[in-house]
Design a protein around this motif. Sequence first.
Motif, PDB file in Angstrom:
ATOM      1  N   LYS A 174      44.591 -15.557  27.295  1.00  0.00           N
ATOM      2  CA  LYS A 174      44.399 -15.389  28.734  1.00  0.00           C
ATOM      3  C   LYS A 174      43.700 -14.062  29.038  1.00  0.00           C
ATOM      4  CE  LYS A 174      46.799 -16.013  33.045  1.00  0.00           C
ATOM      5  NZ  LYS A 174      48.036 -16.445  33.680  1.00  0.00           N
ATOM      6  N   SER A 175      44.123 -13.004  28.354  1.00  0.00           N
ATOM      7  CA  SER A 175      43.478 -11.703  28.546  1.00  0.00           C
ATOM      8  C   SER A 175      42.049 -11.714  27.998  1.00  0.00           C
ATOM      9  CB  SER A 175      44.276 -10.602  27.853  1.00  0.00           C
ATOM     10  OG  SER A 175      45.567 -10.526  28.413  1.00  0.00           O
ATOM     11  N   MET A 176      41.858 -12.419  26.884  1.00  0.00           N
ATOM     12  CA  MET A 176      40.503 -12.539  26.312  1.00  0.00           C
ATOM     13  C   MET A 176      39.553 -13.163  27.320  1.00  0.00           C
ATOM     14  SD  MET A 176      40.605 -14.064  22.522  1.00  0.00           S
ATOM     15  CE  MET A 176      41.984 -13.677  21.505  1.00  0.00           C
ATOM     16  N   SER A 177      40.009 -14.222  27.982  1.00  0.00           N
ATOM     17  CA  SER A 177      39.128 -14.951  28.892  1.00  0.00           C
ATOM     18  C   SER A 177      38.771 -14.138  30.122  1.00  0.00           C
ATOM     19  CB  SER A 177      39.772 -16.270  29.307  1.00  0.00           C
ATOM     20  OG  SER A 177      40.921 -16.035  30.078  1.00  0.00           O
ATOM     21  N   ARG A 178      39.612 -13.174  30.491  1.00  0.00           N
ATOM     22  CA  ARG A 178      39.358 -12.372  31.697  1.00  0.00           C
ATOM     23  C   ARG A 178      38.508 -11.132  31.444  1.00  0.00           C
ATOM     24  NH1 ARG A 178      44.535 -12.847  35.579  1.00  0.00           N
ATOM     25  NH2 ARG A 178      44.801 -15.096  35.342  1.00  0.00           N
ATOM     26  N   ASP A 179      38.384 -10.717  30.199  1.00  0.00           N
ATOM     27  CA  ASP A 179      37.605  -9.522  29.880  1.00  0.00           C
ATOM     28  C   ASP A 179      36.130  -9.915  29.730  1.00  0.00           C
ATOM     29  OD1 ASP A 179      36.515  -7.189  28.999  1.00  0.00           O
ATOM     30  OD2 ASP A 179      37.861  -6.927  27.296  1.00  0.00           O
TER      31      ASP A 179
ATOM     32  N   GLU B 193      35.771  -9.950  17.419  1.00  0.00           N
ATOM     33  CA  GLU B 193      35.828  -8.912  18.460  1.00  0.00           C
ATOM     34  C   GLU B 193      36.948  -9.184  19.460  1.00  0.00           C
ATOM     35  OE1 GLU B 193      34.074  -6.116  18.349  1.00  0.00           O
ATOM     36  OE2 GLU B 193      33.261  -6.903  16.465  1.00  0.00           O
ATOM     37  N   CYS B 194      37.074 -10.445  19.848  1.00  0.00           N
ATOM     38  CA  CYS B 194      38.140 -10.798  20.803  1.00  0.00           C
ATOM     39  C   CYS B 194      39.519 -10.589  20.187  1.00  0.00           C
ATOM     40  CB  CYS B 194      37.987 -12.256  21.242  1.00  0.00           C
ATOM     41  SG  CYS B 194      36.548 -12.575  22.266  1.00  0.00           S
ATOM     42  N   PHE B 195      39.700 -11.024  18.930  1.00  0.00           N
ATOM     43  CA  PHE B 195      40.987 -10.864  18.259  1.00  0.00           C
ATOM     44  C   PHE B 195      41.319  -9.394  18.014  1.00  0.00           C
ATOM     45  CE2 PHE B 195      40.777 -15.353  16.377  1.00  0.00           C
ATOM     46  CZ  PHE B 195      41.739 -15.835  17.247  1.00  0.00           C
ATOM     47  N   SER B 196      40.312  -8.597  17.681  1.00  0.00           N
ATOM     48  CA  SER B 196      40.606  -7.194  17.375  1.00  0.00           C
ATOM     49  C   SER B 196      41.102  -6.450  18.616  1.00  0.00           C
ATOM     50  CB  SER B 196      39.373  -6.508  16.789  1.00  0.00           C
ATOM     51  OG  SER B 196      38.337  -6.472  17.734  1.00  0.00           O
TER      52      SER B 196
END
Length: 134
Positions: free
Chosen positions: A88-93, A78-81
């Motif tokens: 960095k953007s993954m960790s903030r969402d 889900e994070c990669f898609s």
Amino acid sequence: TLFRSVNYQNLGLSNSPNGSKSAIHQEQSTIGAVEDGYRDQPCKAIELYDIPDSDTLKQIKNQGKLPVSVENQKYMRECFSKYGDDYKSMSRDIKVNNMQHTENFLRKLGARFLLLNDSQRKVDVPENIKHLIA
């Protein structure tokens, strides 16, 4: 029931480990007289424990355990898609990264996910990171 000393002898234990040497010799002579019918039986201690061979331990240890769990594989998919390899953007969402993992943890988990071979990977790989798979 057998005598206590006979039971200890069957297990390979001494009846009085702190006794004097002469007391041990006397005890062994009486055990031999009582135990004549039991000498041909194998030691009972081996029957108490099922000890696997060292070769089977390695097979059992490696069997069924994945480097990345299926839940973490779905999580990273889900994070990669959504973000590709932008950790960095993954960790903030907080919607996609609902476990609120740090950027460093996601980077390590993502690296392990990308190193999985086809038999270990249980989820589909998103199109935007297929070029990163080794």
